[in-house]
Write an enzyme that holds these catalytic residues in place. Structure first.
Site, PDB file in Angstrom:
ATOM      1  N   THR A 205      17.287 -20.642   1.195  1.00 50.91           N
ATOM      2  CA  THR A 205      16.736 -20.207  -0.087  1.00 50.91           C
ATOM      3  C   THR A 205      17.821 -19.860  -1.095  1.00 50.91           C
ATOM      4  O   THR A 205      18.899 -19.414  -0.721  1.00 50.91           O
ATOM      5  CB  THR A 205      15.880 -18.954   0.193  1.00 50.91           C
ATOM      6  N   VAL A 234       2.839 -17.921   1.716  1.00 46.58           N
ATOM      7  CA  VAL A 234       3.708 -17.635   0.572  1.00 46.58           C
ATOM      8  C   VAL A 234       4.585 -16.449   0.954  1.00 46.58           C
ATOM      9  O   VAL A 234       4.095 -15.458   1.510  1.00 46.58           O
ATOM     10  CB  VAL A 234       2.872 -17.312  -0.682  1.00 46.58           C
ATOM     11  N   GLY A 260      10.548 -13.424   4.474  1.00 43.73           N
ATOM     12  CA  GLY A 260       9.734 -13.059   3.315  1.00 43.73           C
ATOM     13  C   GLY A 260       8.710 -11.984   3.589  1.00 43.73           C
ATOM     14  O   GLY A 260       8.445 -11.130   2.735  1.00 43.73           O
TER      15      GLY A 260
HETATM   16  N1  ASP Z   1      12.557 -15.388   1.639  1.00 42.94           N
HETATM   17  C1  ASP Z   1      12.210 -16.766   1.885  1.00 42.94           C
HETATM   18  C2  ASP Z   1      10.799 -16.825   2.375  1.00 42.94           C
HETATM   19  O1  ASP Z   1      10.454 -16.061   3.252  1.00 42.94           O
HETATM   20  C3  ASP Z   1      13.082 -17.442   2.878  1.00 42.94           C
HETATM   21  C4  ASP Z   1      14.556 -17.214   2.723  1.00 42.94           C
HETATM   22  O2  ASP Z   1      14.984 -16.396   1.929  1.00 42.94           O
HETATM   23  O3  ASP Z   1      15.318 -17.866   3.428  1.00 42.94           O
HETATM   24  O4  ASP Z   1      10.055 -17.653   1.906  1.00 42.94           O
END
Ligand code: ASP
Length: 349
Positions: A205, A234, A260
């Site tokens: 991400t 999500v 997340g």
């Molecule tokens: N935070 C993101 C999610 O959970 C994933 C990530 O940051 O790698 O969608």
């Protein structure tokens, strides 16, 4: 002026030395892109968005071209932008559009809404004439998905559901990372890792925060989410206060990365901005991560934040790629591992 970006927290498991170099090169180039926008008089929101677009297009990160896939083999991307005055726009579970972060901006700039999701968001992108990628997801991402799906169905992928929170890998990764760090350089991607073809790595991400010449802070984030997530899942990324937050007066901004579900339960980005107001940028990030760890445990995520005075970052994962540019620097500095110093002098660091 300054800009700080990240390329995701935690997922360093599959990163060999040449992939790590691509990741570092990608971070530096994306940050330089955002810095050029700041130097050209752009706003903090423009700069954070530009750096994020670069990472979405690179294929190196888990956003845009490089997005991971759902259990059903589809791409469902989340993105958000936030500027002072609570100017917040986001998209969730959007499919096919090349740059979800630009779509998030269009939501705040061209609709009365703050967040569009799923087919409605995708239809909005088409109606607005947004670019959709051909052959997306790529054959490489499909092949990875097939292998992971087979493993998951066979009950081997991080023991099933653990994998759904498992962007962050396992506690044993420390030794593996130490080995990777000790490995020689087996072929760098060169100074420019950006390309138009297949995704090159399994990077993570992305997010960016910036302070512009007007004294305003802003942020942008974009992600494919987590591998093999259930369709419709999500994460924190498009939720205000969770994946992203900017102080209403523009005096601070933060974005988060990691699991997340943990980040959204703790509203971690708002936590960072609130704490930065009391303790400065680095102190605010560190105390927010201590809070995250107390609430959600070890190996959960990382944050980056900017204020008018400086910038900060903190993580409780094995790594988080990051790059920073501040006034007076020729080019951005990069670091990946928790204890790693910036690879170039950074004023004020
Ligand atoms: N935070 C993101 C999610 O959970 C994933 C990530 O940051 O790698 O969608």
């Amino acid at each position: 002026m300054h800009i700080l970006i990240h390329g995701g927290a935690g997922r360093m498991r599959s990163m060999g030395s040449h992939l790590e170099q691509q990741y570092r090169d990608g971070l530096r180039a994306a940050c330089a892109h955002g810095a050029a926008v700041l130097r050209g008089g752009g706003t903090a929101g423009d700069a954070a968005t530009a750096a994020t677009v670069w990472m979405e297009d690179s294929g190196v990160f888990n956003a845009g071209l490089g997005s991971c896939l759902t259990y059903d083999g589809a791409v469902e991307m989340d993105a958000a932008v936030m500027e002072k005055g609570r100017r917040f726009g986001a998209v969730a579970a959007v499919n096919g559009v090349a740059n979800p972060v630009l779509l998030a901006r269009a939501v705040v700039e061209q609709t009365p809404h703050a967040l569009l999701a799923g087919p409605g968001a995708t239809a909005f992108a088409r109606a607005q004439g947004f670019h959709f990628r051909d052959g997306f997801p790529s054959k490489a991402r499909k092949a990875t998905w097939r292998a992971r799906r087979d493993e998951l169905d066979a009950g081997r992928l991080e023991e099933g559901l653990a994998a759904l929170g498992g962007v962050l890998g396992t506690p044993d990764e420390g030794a593996e990372i130490a080995a990777l760090r000790g490995a020689g350089d087996e072929g760098s991607a060169g100074p420019d890792a950006k390309h138009d073809g297949e995704p090159m790595t399994d990077g993570d991400t992305v997010g960016a925060v910036a302070l512009d010449s007007r004294g305003d802070c802003a942020g942008a984030v974009s992600t494919g989410g987590i591998w093999m997530k259930l369709p419709g899942r999500v994460g924190d990324c498009p939720l205000p206060g969770a994946g992203i937050w900017t102080a209403p007066g523009g005096e601070g901004a933060a974005v988060a990365t990691g699991t997340g579900e943990s980040l959204l339960r703790t509203l971690i980005s708002k936590e960072v901005v609130d704490r930065m107001a009391q303790r400065g940028a680095q102190g605010g990030c560190a105390t927010a991560i201590a809070f995250l760890e107390a609430e959600e445990g070890d190996n959960v995520g990382g944050v980056i934040g900017v204020t008018r005075e400086g910038f900060g970052w903190a993580l409780n994962t094995r790594g988080m790629g990051r790059a920073v540019w501040a006034d007076g620097m020729d080019e951005p500095a990069v670091a990946v591992w928790p204890d790693e110093p910036w690879d170039r002098p950074v004023p004020g660091a």
